[in-house]
Structure formats: C-alpha cells, structure tokens
Design an enzyme around this catalytic site. Structure first.
Site, PDB file in Angstrom:
ATOM      1  N   CYS A 165       0.869  -1.192   0.015  1.00  0.00           N
ATOM      2  CA  CYS A 165       0.212  -0.468  -0.315  1.00  0.00           C
ATOM      3  C   CYS A 165       0.696   1.216   0.129  1.00  0.00           C
ATOM      4  O   CYS A 165       0.548   1.553  -0.436  1.00  0.00           O
ATOM      5  CB  CYS A 165      -0.725  -0.065   1.387  1.00  0.00           C
ATOM      6  SG  CYS A 165      -1.996  -1.619   1.743  1.00  0.00           S
ATOM      7  N   HIS A 305      -2.419   7.683   7.045  1.00  0.00           N
ATOM      8  CA  HIS A 305      -2.796   6.750   6.386  1.00  0.00           C
ATOM      9  C   HIS A 305      -4.263   6.214   6.516  1.00  0.00           C
ATOM     10  O   HIS A 305      -5.208   4.797   6.120  1.00  0.00           O
ATOM     11  CB  HIS A 305      -1.932   4.833   6.348  1.00  0.00           C
ATOM     12  CG  HIS A 305      -1.572   4.062   6.152  1.00  0.00           C
ATOM     13  ND1 HIS A 305      -1.801   4.191   4.859  1.00  0.00           N
ATOM     14  CD2 HIS A 305      -2.509   2.830   6.434  1.00  0.00           C
ATOM     15  CE1 HIS A 305      -1.531   2.639   4.395  1.00  0.00           C
ATOM     16  NE2 HIS A 305      -2.726   1.795   5.364  1.00  0.00           N
ATOM     17  N   GLU A 316      -0.612   4.172  14.327  1.00  0.00           N
ATOM     18  CA  GLU A 316      -0.754   5.825  13.536  1.00  0.00           C
ATOM     19  C   GLU A 316      -0.593   7.299  14.518  1.00  0.00           C
ATOM     20  O   GLU A 316       0.313   8.215  14.308  1.00  0.00           O
ATOM     21  CB  GLU A 316      -1.242   5.743  12.423  1.00  0.00           C
ATOM     22  CG  GLU A 316      -0.966   6.814  11.247  1.00  0.00           C
ATOM     23  CD  GLU A 316      -1.478   6.806  10.261  1.00  0.00           C
ATOM     24  OE1 GLU A 316      -1.410   8.374   8.873  1.00  0.00           O
ATOM     25  OE2 GLU A 316      -2.794   6.879   9.581  1.00  0.00           O
ATOM     26  N   LYS A 337      -8.786   8.129   3.349  1.00  0.00           N
ATOM     27  CA  LYS A 337      -9.802   6.313   2.969  1.00  0.00           C
ATOM     28  C   LYS A 337     -11.439   5.930   3.265  1.00  0.00           C
ATOM     29  O   LYS A 337     -12.163   5.223   3.450  1.00  0.00           O
ATOM     30  CB  LYS A 337      -9.154   5.829   3.365  1.00  0.00           C
ATOM     31  CG  LYS A 337      -7.208   5.185   2.924  1.00  0.00           C
ATOM     32  CD  LYS A 337      -6.939   4.147   3.205  1.00  0.00           C
ATOM     33  CE  LYS A 337      -5.489   3.957   2.912  1.00  0.00           C
ATOM     34  NZ  LYS A 337      -4.285   5.047   2.692  1.00  0.00           N
ATOM     35  N   HIS A 342     -10.160   2.141   0.355  1.00  0.00           N
ATOM     36  CA  HIS A 342      -8.667   1.860   0.305  1.00  0.00           C
ATOM     37  C   HIS A 342      -8.404   0.789  -0.950  1.00  0.00           C
ATOM     38  O   HIS A 342      -8.349   0.342  -1.807  1.00  0.00           O
ATOM     39  CB  HIS A 342      -7.701   0.574   1.406  1.00  0.00           C
ATOM     40  CG  HIS A 342      -6.665   0.507   1.667  1.00  0.00           C
ATOM     41  ND1 HIS A 342      -5.871   1.014   0.864  1.00  0.00           N
ATOM     42  CD2 HIS A 342      -5.936   0.065   2.948  1.00  0.00           C
ATOM     43  CE1 HIS A 342      -4.532   0.784   1.500  1.00  0.00           C
ATOM     44  NE2 HIS A 342      -4.719   0.644   2.408  1.00  0.00           N
ATOM     45  N   PHE A 403       1.290  -3.700   3.556  1.00  0.00           N
ATOM     46  CA  PHE A 403       1.679  -4.809   4.327  1.00  0.00           C
ATOM     47  C   PHE A 403       3.438  -5.153   3.730  1.00  0.00           C
ATOM     48  O   PHE A 403       4.247  -5.181   3.013  1.00  0.00           O
ATOM     49  CB  PHE A 403       1.018  -6.317   3.750  1.00  0.00           C
ATOM     50  CG  PHE A 403      -0.079  -6.135   4.104  1.00  0.00           C
ATOM     51  CD1 PHE A 403      -0.734  -5.174   4.652  1.00  0.00           C
ATOM     52  CD2 PHE A 403      -0.808  -6.958   3.114  1.00  0.00           C
ATOM     53  CE1 PHE A 403      -1.854  -5.682   5.679  1.00  0.00           C
ATOM     54  CE2 PHE A 403      -2.463  -7.549   3.043  1.00  0.00           C
ATOM     55  CZ  PHE A 403      -3.330  -6.184   5.144  1.00  0.00           C
TER      56      PHE A 403
END
Length: 417
Positions: A165, A305, A316, A337, A342, A403
């Site tokens: 991502c 994010h 975060e 998002k 996403h 990831f």
C-alpha cells in the site's frame, strides 16, 4: 551537489468518488462515500459484499477497444489517469525533450484479475494449457508504466515500485529524486490498482482485514471511530506530473505545489500488523521532515494512512503524537479513505493529490463516518471529522504504510514562486 527543486504541474484521478480530478475533489469536500454493493461478480457466499468500485466508467471512452483488451484493468486505469495528468500539464507538447521525461509507476498487486481469469479458465479446461498470449504482459506489475511511456514516447527512466500500500508513494519519491538529482526534467508518476475481484475480496476476507458491514456499506470505512472493524477495498488510479522548477517555468506550465521531501522506513515487526507503538510510522515522518529540511511545527496537516482497522489507526495516531508533540493538537488530520476506500498501491497517489488540492483550495477534506470516540485515541486531536474545514494549508504530509512493514511519506508545500 545542489539539488534541483521539483514541482507538480499536472494531476489525473480515476477514483470511486469521481473519474476526473475535479469530480474527485468535489466529492471529497462534500464527504461522499464511494462504497456500495459489488457489481463485478456474485458475492452471495462472501463475508464482505461491498467495495468502492469505479462508477460509470467505460474504458472504451478513453482507449481503443483492441488496445484495451491487451491490458488488465489496473493498466487501463493507469493510462486513463495519466492521460488526464499529461494533458493538464501540457507535457505531450513539443516543448519537452521526451528523452528527459520518464515514468515511475506504483502498484501493489498488478494484474490480479488477469491472473485469476487465466487460472480459472485453466482449471475449467481440465488442465489443458490454453492460455491467452497476453496473459503475462497483462499481469506483470511493471507493464502500466510501459504503456504510458509508449503512448507518449517518453524515453526517460521507467520502472515500477512494489511495496504493497506504499507503492505509489514510493514511486512518487523515486520520481522526485530522479528529477532533483538531474536524471530527468519531468516524470509521470502515481499508481493504480484493480483488486476488487473474486481473489482480492476472498483473500482479504480470509485475513479478516475487511469490514463486513454489509447492511450499511457507506458507513463501513470509519477511521478512528470506536466501532471500526476493517478497511473497505477500493480501486482506481492517481497520476502526477513532477517537473524541475526552472523547466516548468521556462515552458509556462501551471504549478500546483512543490514536493518538499520524502521519507521511507520499515517496521521490521510483522507481515501485516503495524508496530503497536507506531515506530515505523514515527521514523518515516521524521525522515520525511529531515529530507525536506523542515520542523514538525512547519506542518499544517497530515493525510493519514487511516485505513479504519482496529490496530492501524491507533498505531499511526501514536506516531503522530510522538513526532509532533504539542503541535499535533494544532494539525488538521484526516483520512480520505473514509470516502474512497483503500486503493492499496494507488492509495498514496490519490491521497497526495487530495493533499495538494487542500493547499490549492485552502480546504481540508473530512474524515467521514465518525460516530463514537475511541477511548484509545486522543479526542483532543483534530481529525476533521464529518465536515470539511477551511484552512490556509502551506505544508501537508501524506502517509502510506504497506504489508511487510513498508512505510512511505511525502511532503507537499505551497510553492514560493
């Protein structure tokens, strides 16, 4: 050596809430959700039956049918968004040396639907190997950048970044570095993803990564909300034209903003979960500030994010508080998002575009779908909940985490002409 300044001169967006930059921006500031029941395949047996698909998109409106059939959706999306950005910047004119214009693209997965179709066809054919001759060229993650370069004759540096991502943010940072180091005058950069497929939904469901709020898809993506329970899968693309400042001025190009810096780091913790104290996120923001030569107090906002996952949002937020200290309470934090879902490898591109437009228009898009405070997230922080806020934005950060623990952060700032 003296590094060259890099500015943004063109934008293109193909998103679940708008098929152009202007449509995308209007939906953002109006708090529009792109989530809806999936139309691409039968979801009867799936835990999650909704996603943020593109709306009213017909690829043949943009690409010849014969050529489009040679591309996976993710490459089609890349070409369409880059077409808008190249036109916006006037980069296809004779005013540029195409040997000095490159393409650095990002995609976390690449041609997932193509791979799925070919394997399913093979299985249905009792093991007889009758594969499409375009199987491999459609599937590979680097081919989108190849299509863009061939479409315009751009012969500069050309490759694809793959970091889940964080892919398109890494692409943007690489493009930024190639220009400021003198290896190119302009770059087409960004990312695309088309993972709303049987394999994509099934795989993320198996990981328990997705929201299963099938009764109310539009409120399923709810970053920082107490009742968040997973992200909403999206698709689309975002494209940016980066250009050396003097080169852009010489050809009279419109300038949106300046790229201030980029940061990268690794969590070195877990294949899918963030570090619980947000260490990788902390380091990537500090690295970005250091690269830009700015202090935390120079920043006005962070496009987080913010995926709407139980662990990710907390980690975060902790990282932001570590980096910014008391200044964190003066920031506008937001997660777009909540509206787009996403977009995986394309997330960084469309979120950087949102950050740029917040500087241009002096408006911060909201984080929609906030209903209940989470006791693990500081309520004094301004997450721009539910309604856009007007503010003179001079410096904005955009975070992306992937990831594997891949973290990338880019900083955009109002350009001093």
């Amino acid at each position: 050596m003296e590094l060259r300044r890099v500015v943004v001169t063109g934008l293109g967006a193909l998103t679940p809430i708008g098929n152009t930059v202007s449509e995308y921006w209007q939906s953002l500031i109006n708090g529009v959700s792109g989530a809806a029941p999936i139309t691409y395949f039968d979801t009867t047996n799936f835990k999650t039956q909704f996603a943020c698909e593109l709306k009213n998109f017909n690829v043949e409106d943009f690409i010849d049918r014969k050529e489009a059939r040679k591309m996976d959706k993710y490459a089609q999306y890349a070409v369409v968004s880059s077409d808008e950005a190249v036109k916006d910047a006037g980069l296809d004119s004779d005013s540029v040396d195409k040997d000095r214009v490159g393409v650095i693209w990002g995609s976390g997965i690449g041609g997932l639907e193509t791979f799925q179709q070919e394997v399913m066809s093979f299985a249905a054919g009792n093991g007889v190997p009758k594969f499409n001759p375009f199987f491999i060229p459609k599937m590979i993650a680097d081919i989108a950048g190849g299509h863009i370069s061939m479409r315009y004759g751009f012969r500069g540096p050309n490759f694809t970044t793959v970091s889940a991502c964080a892919s398109s943010t890494n692409a943007l940072i690489d493009a930024f570095n190639y220009i400021r180091l003198g290896h190119a005058d302009a770059m087409v950069t960004g990312g695309s993803e088309a993972a709303v497929t049987i394999a994509g939904m099934g795989g993320f469901n198996a990981m328990h990564a997705l929201s299963t709020r099938n009764d109310d898809p539009k409120t399923a993506s709810r970053p920082m909300d107490k009742d968040r329970e997973g992200f909403v899968l999206g698709e689309g693309a975002g494209a940016l034209i980066l250009e050396e400042y003097e080169h852009a001025k010489a050809r009279g190009a419109k300038i949106y903003c300046e790229i201030g810096g980029g940061g990268m780091s690794a969590d070195a913790h877990h294949i899918t979960a963030p570090h619980p104290e947000g260490l990788g996120a902390k380091f990537v923001m500090l690295n970005c500030l250091r690269d830009a030569g700015l202090t935390p107090q120079d920043v006005d906002g962070v496009n987080m994010h913010g995926t709407s996952t139980p662990l990710g949002d907390i980690a975060e937020t902790k990282a932001i508080q570590h980096v910014f200290g008391d200044h964190a309470y003066t920031l506008n934090l937001n997660s777009t998002k909540s509206m787009t879902g996403h977009l995986l490898g394309a997330a960084g591109a469309i979120e950087t575009i949102a950050s740029i437009l917040s500087i241009v228009h002096g408006i911060v898009p909201p984080t929609i779908n906030h209903f209940t405070d989470d006791e693990n997230i500081d309520p004094k922080l301004n997450f721009t909940f539910n309604k856009a806020q007007k503010r003179d934005m001079k410096v904005v950060m955009s975070n992306t985490f992937g990831f594997g623990g891949h973290n990338a952060c880019v900083l955009v700032k109002k350009v001093d002409l």
